[in-house]
Design a protein around this motif. Structure first.
Motif, short mmCIF file in Angstrom:
data_model
loop_
_atom_site.label_atom_id
_atom_site.label_comp_id
_atom_site.label_asym_id
_atom_site.label_seq_id
_atom_site.Cartn_x
_atom_site.Cartn_y
_atom_site.Cartn_z
N ALA A 22 0.93 -1.18 -0.04
CA ALA A 22 0.00 -0.08 0.02
C ALA A 22 1.07 1.16 -0.06
O ALA A 22 0.56 2.27 -0.69
CB ALA A 22 -1.00 -0.20 1.08
N LEU A 23 1.99 1.11 0.61
CA LEU A 23 2.92 2.44 1.02
C LEU A 23 3.67 2.71 -0.15
O LEU A 23 3.90 3.64 -0.97
CB LEU A 23 3.90 2.24 2.12
CG LEU A 23 3.72 2.87 3.37
CD1 LEU A 23 4.82 2.58 4.22
CD2 LEU A 23 3.49 4.41 3.12
N ALA A 24 3.94 1.42 -1.13
CA ALA A 24 5.01 1.47 -2.07
C ALA A 24 4.09 2.01 -3.37
O ALA A 24 4.99 2.11 -4.41
CB ALA A 24 5.35 0.08 -2.30
N ALA A 25 2.86 2.20 -3.62
CA ALA A 25 2.09 2.86 -4.71
C ALA A 25 2.99 4.09 -5.20
O ALA A 25 2.91 4.33 -6.13
CB ALA A 25 0.87 3.15 -4.25
N GLY A 26 3.40 4.83 -3.98
CA GLY A 26 4.05 6.29 -4.58
C GLY A 26 5.53 6.02 -4.82
O GLY A 26 6.32 7.03 -5.08
N LEU A 72 2.81 -9.75 -4.32
CA LEU A 72 1.47 -9.01 -4.44
C LEU A 72 1.60 -7.82 -5.42
O LEU A 72 0.59 -7.40 -6.06
CB LEU A 72 1.35 -8.31 -2.99
CG LEU A 72 1.15 -9.63 -1.85
CD1 LEU A 72 1.12 -8.94 -0.79
CD2 LEU A 72 -0.26 -10.40 -2.16
N MET A 73 2.83 -7.21 -5.72
CA MET A 73 2.97 -6.25 -6.72
C MET A 73 3.22 -6.85 -8.20
O MET A 73 3.25 -5.76 -8.99
CB MET A 73 4.22 -5.17 -6.25
CG MET A 73 4.08 -4.32 -4.89
SD MET A 73 5.70 -3.87 -4.54
CE MET A 73 5.56 -2.23 -5.43
N GLY A 74 3.27 -8.07 -8.23
CA GLY A 74 3.37 -8.79 -9.45
C GLY A 74 4.83 -8.10 -10.19
O GLY A 74 4.76 -8.23 -11.31
N ALA A 75 5.75 -7.98 -9.53
CA ALA A 75 7.13 -7.43 -9.90
C ALA A 75 8.17 -8.67 -9.70
O ALA A 75 7.98 -9.25 -8.53
CB ALA A 75 7.41 -6.23 -9.10
N PRO A 76 9.18 -8.86 -10.40
CA PRO A 76 9.99 -9.75 -10.08
C PRO A 76 11.06 -9.01 -8.96
O PRO A 76 10.89 -7.91 -8.71
CB PRO A 76 10.91 -9.66 -11.21
CG PRO A 76 10.72 -8.38 -11.95
CD PRO A 76 9.53 -7.99 -11.70
N GLY A 118 8.38 0.08 -16.40
CA GLY A 118 7.07 0.15 -16.25
C GLY A 118 6.84 -1.05 -14.92
O GLY A 118 5.91 -1.09 -14.42
N CYS A 119 7.91 -1.48 -14.37
CA CYS A 119 7.75 -2.17 -13.26
C CYS A 119 8.61 -1.83 -12.07
O CYS A 119 9.81 -1.18 -12.47
CB CYS A 119 8.33 -3.57 -13.82
SG CYS A 119 8.22 -5.03 -12.96
N PRO A 120 8.31 -1.67 -10.78
CA PRO A 120 9.02 -1.08 -9.82
C PRO A 120 10.20 -1.96 -9.44
O PRO A 120 10.42 -3.27 -9.88
CB PRO A 120 7.97 -1.43 -8.49
CG PRO A 120 7.02 -2.38 -8.95
CD PRO A 120 6.92 -2.29 -10.22
#
Lengths: 253, 312
Positions: free
Chosen positions: B80-84, B106-110, B142-144
């Motif tokens: 939730a915090l990482a959104a920004g 949960l973020m769908g990131a590698p 496009g991926c964090p």
């Protein structure tokens, strides 16, 4: 109670890994391949949970890979698993993709416990178990060195001792859950010849990765492989006096 | 604007030294660095985090369930915090290794595990095969960036910072009931911390027994050093697991590492490669530890160590 155990085919831990010529990867041609040692420990624990008297209906071993990984699944069956599933994928998958495939398979299998190695000794990622627990929205007990199952409880509970930086942490988790194994959880049994013969008759099902309806997640691109910087041998000192003098000279004492 | 979020590791009162090293990696990524502290009472830890040079902001999330937070508790809140943020980092300690993959999924990131060098904002080096091979990886557009940081590869950020501390705009969540913390049994806290100590004396199978391991502890005390051990010594029951140095134990980078009665299996050497000076004391002149030692002394440790202590 059904236990799912994941087995990854990796370069055997005794092999000193070399870069492929041209630096395009790691040389695996003609190299001995084995079950990832942490996964072997996970399977051993599943078998011991049953031997300690828990009502385990089935121990299922799962691997993701091309048909070569059937060799590791057969070894898992010889160790004592009841059934094997190969998620067939020609391409190597990264941890998040692996977790999604395993989660999709588990929608069919509905395991009560998923036991996995804490990391694979090839990519050393240490991710897939935690990722699977996240997708499943179930508890995780990583780096476990002791697992005590209370199968009579409702729901069944696993008391897991975890090897953490500060010492030994104990967590109590409700099943279903994902538990990942550390080295000291147990010592896996040796496979005997009659068990290898018996394993040939146990079921090994193949599921195409594409059939599981999983969206491939974004993956890291690997841009280069290189050898680590070499730490060259220094010099031998003859005695304690010479050692102390050398340490003082280096300014570390 | 790009920002990097770092999750603090602490014991409720003290910031773990791994966090300061993680800050150095975060700063190299190039974006402003925020640290978030999850704790029942985050003030003391937040103040320590705010003093680290290079930190832009310290965010706090206070909840009584954060005394011993599980990965299942923390992961959704970090997401939730990482959104920004464009990058989320944790140290590659057992804490970070446990929590961050759950966040990444949960973020769908590698996830980049054990980040050891920053090549660019989205490009990093990391070890595979127990450090026998190093790979350069890039995080797709496009991926964090989600990464655990191999703390031995980075110096601790200096002090003297004065970052703003504020409560995060996040509703602290209670722990899910399916995971219950029971206990932690740890070693004695009087000794220097193995992970961050400037000097480490470690013993292996050659030490022979738990009783005889006191010879290692005495030298360590004399040097103001932390005590470490090889996997063989831990497996043999000489010392507790948290002292294990190596691929599956702690990866450390002290100024001085003294390996006593340790043969030097590759999995052990992986854990000490970044040490300043490596000293090997072993009676076997063929022991592989001598191949990486700066100074090697072939001899009986039970003769060498008392002599060493006497002459320090």
């Amino acid at each position: 109670m059904k236990i799912l155990v994941t087995l990854k085919r990796v370069v055997d831990y005794t092999v000193r890994v070399q870069l492929a010529r041209g630096g395009s990867g790691v040389a695996t041609d003609g190299v001995k391949m084995s079950i990832n040692p942490f996964d072997e420990i996970a399977l051993e624990e599943a078998l011991r949970i049953r031997e300690r008297g828990a009502p385990v209906s089935e121990v299922v071993v799962v691997s993701i890979g091309d048909d070569a990984c059937q060799a590791q699944l057969r070894t898992g069956l010889a160790m004592g698993a009841d059934r094997a599933v190969q998620i067939r994928s020609a391409e190597a998958v990264q941890p998040l993709h692996a977790a999604r495939l395993l989660h999709a398979l588990n929608q069919r299998e509905a395991a009560d416990l998923i036991l996995m190695g804490k990391q694979a000794i090839d990519d050393d990622c240490n991710q897939t178990g935690q990722m699977l627990a996240a997708l499943w929205d179930r508890p995780q007990a990583t780096f476990s060195s002791k697992v005590e199952l209370d199968h009579a409880a409702t729901p069944p509970v696993a008391l897991c001792t975890r090897e953490v930086d500060a010492g030994l942490e104990t967590l109590s988790v409700d099943l279903p859950a994902v538990i990942t194994s550390d080295l000291r959880l147990n010592e896996p049994r040796y496979v005997k010849m009659p068990d290898i013969m018996k394993a040939k008759r146990k079921p090994l099902d193949v599921v195409e990765a594409a059939e599981l309806g999983v969206e491939a997640p974004p993956a890291l691109t690997i841009d280069a492989y290189e050898a680590p910087p070499k730490r060259s041998a220094g010099r031998r000192v003859a005695d304690v006096d010479e050692l102390l003098a050398a340490l003082r000279e280096r300014g570390v004492l | 604007m790009a920002r990097t979020l770092l999750i603090a590791e602490h014991d409720g009162t003290q910031l773990n030294p791994s966090t300061a090293r993680c800050v150095s990696a975060a700063v190299q990524i190039g974006a402003p660095v925020d640290i978030v502290v999850f704790a029942p009472d985050p003030a003391a830890v937040a103040a320590q985090a705010a003093a680290l040079s290079g930190v832009a902001r310290v965010l706090t999330v206070a909840h009584s369930d954060h005394a011993h937070p599980s990965a299942a508790t923390l992961a959704p809140q970090i997401v939730a915090l990482a959104a920004g943020y464009d990058a989320v980092l944790m140290p590659s300690t057992t804490f970070g290794k446990d929590v961050l993959p759950r966040v990444a999924a949960l973020m769908g990131a590698p996830q980049v595990s054990d980040l050891m060098a920053v090549l660019g904002p989205r490009s990093f080096k990391r070890p595979i095969y127990a450090g026998n091979v190093i790979i350069s990886v890039s995080v797709p557009a496009g991926c964090p960036v989600v990464a655990t940081v191999r703390t031995a590869s980075f110096q601790a950020a200096a002090g003297g910072g004065d970052a703003e501390v504020q409560a995060a705009e996040l509703t602290a969540a209670a722990a899910p009931s399916h995971t219950r913390w029971v206990s932690l049994s740890g070693g004695d806290s009087d000794r220097p911390d193995l992970q961050s100590a400037a000097r480490v004396v470690a013993g292996g199978r050659g030490v022979g027994s738990a009783e005889q391991f006191s010879i290692i502890e005495r030298l360590a005390e004399r040097l103001g050093a932390a005590v470490g051990a090889s996997r063989a010594a831990v497996d043999a029951g000489f010392v507790a697991n948290e002292l294990q140095v190596g691929q599956t134990g702690k990866i450390i980078a002290p100024d001085l590492y003294i390996a006593v009665g340790i043969s030097g299996a590759i999995q052990h050497v992986t854990g000490i490669k970044d040490a300043g000076t490596i000293v090997a004391i072993n009676k076997d002149p063929e022991a592989p530890i001598f191949e990486v030692a700066d100074l090697g002394l072939v001899g009986d440790l039970f003769k060498v160590l008392p002599e060493l202590e006497e002459n320090l």
